[in-house]
Design a protein around this motif. Structure first.
Motif: not given
Lengths: 149, 222
Positions: B208-222
């Motif tokens: 998870f990467f938490l951003a300041r703009d009310h968004m979360r980015e998620v990087l997933l690996v298979k």
């Protein structure tokens, strides 16, 4: 380079053609074509009302309507804002306007990649003003949707 | 009449259409994108799927890197009228089986990377899980998927955007305006982190990467 020269052939709205099309003149499709289109040294334009279910090979391909099939342009390939393309596209210079719908792969077949967009020229995406600006822009086609040259 | 004049002529009517107010374009930092590009660097011939609204910028960005790029606007495709069925509760919903017969039709293990953006936030409930499963199958082992989620602070007025890559770690988000042919999608839900982990439970890792703009980015690996 001007992808469009003299208009030679038109498949108008309401006309349906099933079969293979090949030739040595430019072609505008505003009707329906179901088959294969091969215009080795010429341009194919699919107008906003055009519907093509065919694999297409042409020097230049401009799509403003609907195409189901693979598109291969030896020079320029343009998908305009209203384009709906279901198939793989390939061209030496590929221009895709924001708003175009594409389901397929994109291949740029030369070392110099030239994918242009209205975003690059500062136009507002999806807004009517964007298409109006494009419509009023001067010819040639290359200047309508971006800076590919 | 010249071929291009004919095409331009059809657009002339658009001049008379009043321009809808368009929310501002946002440029935002993206740690998830940076991680994804780092993960793909030096991996040879990369095959990438972009699930957002077709972005010329993204296509240019990745083809310049030598990637093979696939584009599929799954949100746009999910609105097709022929997908509508009446579900068990008597409501109209998109049929996932019909949808997956037409969309995301790829062999298993086709892609090294998938850009999912915030599609899950705006997609109909009936499609979300089946789409994630299909994406998992379409990824190669070790393949990466980047997804973005709006947090609880994001309200229902949250605009569905078109994500343009502006750099290795920056995204330009351009709202999809109502003036176009696309419908304006509404935020369907707000995922908690636990929901996200459950939704993507088949993946081997999640970051998870938490951003300041009310968004979360998620990087997933298979």
């Amino acid at each position: 380079m001007q992808p469009q020269t003299a208009l030679s052939s038109v498949i108008s709205t309401g006309v349906i053609i099933r079969g293979d099309i090949s030739g040595s003149s430019d072609l505008l499709v505003d009707g329906q074509v179901d088959g294969v289109i091969h215009l080795a040294e010429n341009s194919l334009s699919v107008g906003p009302q055009g519907e093509v279910k065919a694999n297409v090979e042409a020097k230049n391909i401009i799509v403003a309507g609907r195409v189901e099939g693979n598109l291969v342009a030896t020079d320029r390939l343009e998908l305009r804002k209203s384009a709906v393309v279901i198939g793989d596209i390939a061209g030496a210079r590929v221009t895709i306007e924001e708003g175009a719908f594409l389901r397929g792969s994109i291949e740029v077949r030369r070392a110099v990649v030239a994918v242009a967009s209205t975003a690059a020229s500062g136009a507002v995406p999806d807004a009517p003003a964007a298409s109006a600006a494009a419509a009023s822009a001067p010819a040639p086609a290359a200047s309508l949707f971006g800076t590919t040259e | 009449m010249d071929m291009l004049q004919r095409l331009r002529g059809s657009r002339a009517a658009a001049k008379a259409t009043p321009v809808a107010a368009v929310p501002p374009v946002v440029l935002r930092h993206s740690s998830g994108l940076l991680e994804l590009t780092r993960a793909l660097a030096g991996c040879g011939s990369i095959v990438l799927l972009d699930l957002g609204a077709t972005s010329p910028n993204n296509i240019a960005y990745f083809t310049e890197l030598g990637y093979k790029v696939y584009s599929e606007d799954v949100l746009g495709a999910s609105t097709a009228p022929e997908l509508r069925v009446v579900n068990g509760e008597g409501n109209s919903a998109a049929d996932p089986e019909l949808f997956l017969q037409q969309s995301l039709v790829y062999s298993e293990g086709t892609f090294d990377a998938v850009l999912c953006w915030d599609v899950a936030d705006f997609m109909e409930e009936s499609l979300v899980r089946p789409v994630v499963q299909r994406l998992w199958a379409s990824l190669k082992p070790g393949g990466v998927l980047l997804a973005i989620f709006h947090s609880r602070e994001a309200g229902p007025e949250t605009v569905c955007g078109r994500y343009h890559i502006a750099g290795d770690d920056s995204l330009e988000v351009r709202p999809l305006a109502s003036g176009g042919k696309r419908p304006v999608f509404q935020l369907q839900r707000s995922f908690h982190n636990r929901h996200i982990e459950n939704l993507y439970r088949d993946f081997s890792s999640v970051k998870f990467f938490l951003a300041r703009d009310h968004m979360r980015e998620v990087l997933l690996v298979k």
